[in-house]
Design a protein around this motif. Structure first.
Motif, PDB file in Angstrom:
ATOM      1  N   TYR A 127     -31.961  32.268   1.921  1.00 44.53           N
ATOM      2  CA  TYR A 127     -31.163  32.406   3.343  1.00 44.53           C
ATOM      3  C   TYR A 127     -30.072  33.082   3.521  1.00 44.53           C
ATOM      4  O   TYR A 127     -29.398  33.378   4.557  1.00 44.53           O
ATOM      5  CB  TYR A 127     -30.718  30.644   3.328  1.00 44.53           C
ATOM      6  N   ASP A 128     -29.587  34.063   2.039  1.00 43.15           N
ATOM      7  CA  ASP A 128     -28.162  34.433   2.207  1.00 43.15           C
ATOM      8  C   ASP A 128     -28.509  35.515   0.561  1.00 43.15           C
ATOM      9  O   ASP A 128     -29.860  35.455  -0.219  1.00 43.15           O
ATOM     10  CB  ASP A 128     -27.304  34.117   1.427  1.00 43.15           C
ATOM     11  N   ALA A 129     -27.972  37.125   0.912  1.00 46.21           N
ATOM     12  CA  ALA A 129     -28.531  37.573  -0.383  1.00 46.21           C
ATOM     13  C   ALA A 129     -26.605  38.530  -0.420  1.00 46.21           C
ATOM     14  O   ALA A 129     -26.232  37.967  -0.030  1.00 46.21           O
ATOM     15  CB  ALA A 129     -29.703  38.506   0.072  1.00 46.21           C
ATOM     16  N   PRO A 130     -27.200  38.631  -1.329  1.00 42.43           N
ATOM     17  CA  PRO A 130     -25.784  39.692  -1.894  1.00 42.43           C
ATOM     18  C   PRO A 130     -25.206  41.221  -1.510  1.00 42.43           C
ATOM     19  O   PRO A 130     -26.876  41.003   0.048  1.00 42.43           O
ATOM     20  CB  PRO A 130     -26.092  40.411  -3.093  1.00 42.43           C
ATOM     21  N   ASP A 131     -24.628  41.906  -1.004  1.00 43.59           N
ATOM     22  CA  ASP A 131     -24.252  42.244  -0.015  1.00 43.59           C
ATOM     23  C   ASP A 131     -25.222  43.763  -0.242  1.00 43.59           C
ATOM     24  O   ASP A 131     -24.803  44.737   0.798  1.00 43.59           O
ATOM     25  CB  ASP A 131     -22.347  42.376  -0.324  1.00 43.59           C
ATOM     26  N   ASP A 132     -25.208  43.936  -1.320  1.00 46.55           N
ATOM     27  CA  ASP A 132     -26.251  45.155  -1.551  1.00 46.55           C
ATOM     28  C   ASP A 132     -27.600  44.986  -0.791  1.00 46.55           C
ATOM     29  O   ASP A 132     -28.231  46.334  -1.286  1.00 46.55           O
ATOM     30  CB  ASP A 132     -25.980  46.120  -2.816  1.00 46.55           C
ATOM     31  N   PHE A 133     -27.731  44.044  -0.334  1.00 43.12           N
ATOM     32  CA  PHE A 133     -29.225  43.685   0.567  1.00 43.12           C
ATOM     33  C   PHE A 133     -28.716  43.789   2.267  1.00 43.12           C
ATOM     34  O   PHE A 133     -28.257  43.117   2.963  1.00 43.12           O
ATOM     35  CB  PHE A 133     -29.963  42.766   0.260  1.00 43.12           C
ATOM     36  N   GLU A 134     -30.077  44.265   2.600  1.00 40.04           N
ATOM     37  CA  GLU A 134     -29.766  44.402   4.350  1.00 40.04           C
ATOM     38  C   GLU A 134     -31.281  43.125   5.121  1.00 40.04           C
ATOM     39  O   GLU A 134     -32.266  42.472   4.274  1.00 40.04           O
ATOM     40  CB  GLU A 134     -30.264  45.462   4.422  1.00 40.04           C
ATOM     41  N   CYS A 135     -30.207  42.359   5.820  1.00 39.78           N
ATOM     42  CA  CYS A 135     -31.027  41.733   6.253  1.00 39.78           C
ATOM     43  C   CYS A 135     -32.103  42.496   7.542  1.00 39.78           C
ATOM     44  O   CYS A 135     -31.740  43.081   8.425  1.00 39.78           O
ATOM     45  CB  CYS A 135     -30.526  40.431   7.196  1.00 39.78           C
ATOM     46  N   ILE A 136     -33.380  42.475   7.707  1.00 44.38           N
ATOM     47  CA  ILE A 136     -33.796  42.860   8.530  1.00 44.38           C
ATOM     48  C   ILE A 136     -35.528  41.721   9.848  1.00 44.38           C
ATOM     49  O   ILE A 136     -35.301  42.366  10.079  1.00 44.38           O
ATOM     50  CB  ILE A 136     -35.247  43.799   7.787  1.00 44.38           C
ATOM     51  N   TYR A 187     -30.289  33.297 -10.878  1.00 43.94           N
ATOM     52  CA  TYR A 187     -30.281  33.781  -9.404  1.00 43.94           C
ATOM     53  C   TYR A 187     -29.692  35.548  -9.704  1.00 43.94           C
ATOM     54  O   TYR A 187     -30.123  36.525  -8.928  1.00 43.94           O
ATOM     55  CB  TYR A 187     -29.720  33.264  -7.984  1.00 43.94           C
ATOM     56  N   ASN A 188     -28.827  35.697 -10.832  1.00 42.82           N
ATOM     57  CA  ASN A 188     -27.930  37.258 -11.196  1.00 42.82           C
ATOM     58  C   ASN A 188     -28.927  37.791 -11.183  1.00 42.82           C
ATOM     59  O   ASN A 188     -29.114  38.836 -11.176  1.00 42.82           O
ATOM     60  CB  ASN A 188     -26.788  36.581 -11.729  1.00 42.82           C
ATOM     61  N   HIS A 189     -29.376  37.389 -12.509  1.00 44.72           N
ATOM     62  CA  HIS A 189     -30.753  38.013 -13.666  1.00 44.72           C
ATOM     63  C   HIS A 189     -31.545  38.392 -12.082  1.00 44.72           C
ATOM     64  O   HIS A 189     -32.595  39.385 -12.198  1.00 44.72           O
ATOM     65  CB  HIS A 189     -31.612  37.575 -14.157  1.00 44.72           C
ATOM     66  N   TYR A 190     -31.947  37.256 -10.774  1.00 44.18           N
ATOM     67  CA  TYR A 190     -33.236  37.099 -10.252  1.00 44.18           C
ATOM     68  C   TYR A 190     -32.561  38.977  -9.499  1.00 44.18           C
ATOM     69  O   TYR A 190     -33.752  39.433  -8.696  1.00 44.18           O
ATOM     70  CB  TYR A 190     -33.406  36.495  -9.437  1.00 44.18           C
ATOM     71  N   TRP A 191     -31.868  38.937  -9.134  1.00 42.85           N
ATOM     72  CA  TRP A 191     -31.966  40.009  -7.795  1.00 42.85           C
ATOM     73  C   TRP A 191     -30.963  41.502  -8.574  1.00 42.85           C
ATOM     74  O   TRP A 191     -31.839  41.998  -7.944  1.00 42.85           O
ATOM     75  CB  TRP A 191     -30.197  39.739  -7.006  1.00 42.85           C
ATOM     76  N   ASP A 192     -30.529  40.818  -9.085  1.00 45.90           N
ATOM     77  CA  ASP A 192     -30.946  42.538 -10.822  1.00 45.90           C
ATOM     78  C   ASP A 192     -31.934  43.068 -10.527  1.00 45.90           C
ATOM     79  O   ASP A 192     -32.767  44.248 -10.835  1.00 45.90           O
ATOM     80  CB  ASP A 192     -30.013  42.474 -12.032  1.00 45.90           C
ATOM     81  N   TRP A 193     -33.329  42.423 -10.980  1.00 46.31           N
ATOM     82  CA  TRP A 193     -34.948  42.588 -11.144  1.00 46.31           C
ATOM     83  C   TRP A 193     -35.220  42.769  -9.517  1.00 46.31           C
ATOM     84  O   TRP A 193     -35.654  44.146  -9.889  1.00 46.31           O
ATOM     85  CB  TRP A 193     -35.387  40.866 -11.078  1.00 46.31           C
ATOM     86  N   ILE A 194     -34.901  42.561  -8.978  1.00 50.63           N
ATOM     87  CA  ILE A 194     -35.886  43.055  -7.416  1.00 50.63           C
ATOM     88  C   ILE A 194     -34.915  44.446  -6.882  1.00 50.63           C
ATOM     89  O   ILE A 194     -35.290  44.823  -6.351  1.00 50.63           O
ATOM     90  CB  ILE A 194     -34.727  41.910  -6.079  1.00 50.63           C
ATOM     91  N   PHE A 236     -35.002  40.150   3.195  1.00 51.99           N
ATOM     92  CA  PHE A 236     -33.840  40.872   2.798  1.00 51.99           C
ATOM     93  C   PHE A 236     -34.631  42.068   2.101  1.00 51.99           C
ATOM     94  O   PHE A 236     -35.660  41.902   1.517  1.00 51.99           O
ATOM     95  CB  PHE A 236     -33.418  40.443   1.776  1.00 51.99           C
ATOM     96  N   THR A 237     -33.863  42.958   2.311  1.00 52.85           N
ATOM     97  CA  THR A 237     -34.524  43.753   1.417  1.00 52.85           C
ATOM     98  C   THR A 237     -33.477  45.270   0.667  1.00 52.85           C
ATOM     99  O   THR A 237     -32.154  44.756   0.834  1.00 52.85           O
ATOM    100  CB  THR A 237     -35.286  44.893   1.743  1.00 52.85           C
ATOM    101  N   TYR A 238     -33.875  45.699  -0.780  1.00 49.66           N
ATOM    102  CA  TYR A 238     -32.630  46.334  -0.901  1.00 49.66           C
ATOM    103  C   TYR A 238     -32.075  47.698  -0.654  1.00 49.66           C
ATOM    104  O   TYR A 238     -32.874  48.257  -0.222  1.00 49.66           O
ATOM    105  CB  TYR A 238     -32.751  46.466  -2.249  1.00 49.66           C
TER     106      TYR A 238
END
Length: 190
Positions: free
Chosen positions: A145-154, A124-131, A176-178
């Protein structure tokens, strides 16, 4: 699954494929004996909530006293989608190997962290870095269901999840989007 959608693109008529429990069980136990698109039909459409061979889901008497034919419902849903997939190119690849053209709209729906997942795990860490990386030049939306803090739930919606006909749990589906990505820079109202 890709062979399933390609067969539909090529004119295969899914409504001509009945699926009773005996056939479902035979396909599940003898996958090599059947064409791959028929295996996918059984594995995803004749099973609970499209979970790969998660138990036969044909005609069921619900707790509410209604009768549902889950297989027929799944087939009707697929048939409705066929006109919209005629020009879709289906590929099987690791997400990291996909060459994404600039300006693309990308929807990601990974196995949700903390859920059943797939046969092969995901970093998942690599996945979110890729995103984060592909979001610089593309419109990227991620279902989770959840994302890192630098992503916004839209977008979000409370729902009841079911993996079989017996177990149910509450969850909140989110999109979510970055925050530093192309989507947010073009859709910011702040």
């Amino acid at each position: 699954m890709i062979d399933f959608w390609k067969a539909l693109q090529s004119g295969w008529q899914i409504q001509n494929e009945p699926m009773n429990k005996e056939l479902y069980d035979d396909i599940r136990q003898n996958k090599d004996k059947y064409p791959s698109h028929i295996v996918a039909l059984a594995g995803f459409c004749a099973t609970y909530n499209a979970k790969w061979f998660g138990g036969y889901a044909g005609i069921v008497h619900t707790k509410a006293g209604t009768v549902r034919n889950y297989y027929d419902e799944a087939v009707r849903n697929v048939i409705r989608q066929v006109p919209a997939i005629q020009d879709v190119k289906f590929i099987c690849s690791d997400y990291r190997d996909i060459k994404v053209p600039k300006g693309a709209v990308i929807y990601c729906d990974p196995p949700y962290k903390g859920t059943t997942g797939y046969q092969d795990g995901i970093d998942y860490n690599h996945y979110w870095d890729w995103i984060r990386d592909i979001s610089k030049d593309n419109y990227v939306l991620c279902s989770e269901y959840d994302a890192p803090d630098d992503f916004e739930c839209i977008w979000s919606k409370n729902l009841i999840t079911t993996l079989d006909n017996a177990s149910r749990s509450k969850a909140t589906e989110r999109l979510f989007t970055y925050k530093n990505g192309l989507y947010m820079s073009n859709n910011s109202t702040k």
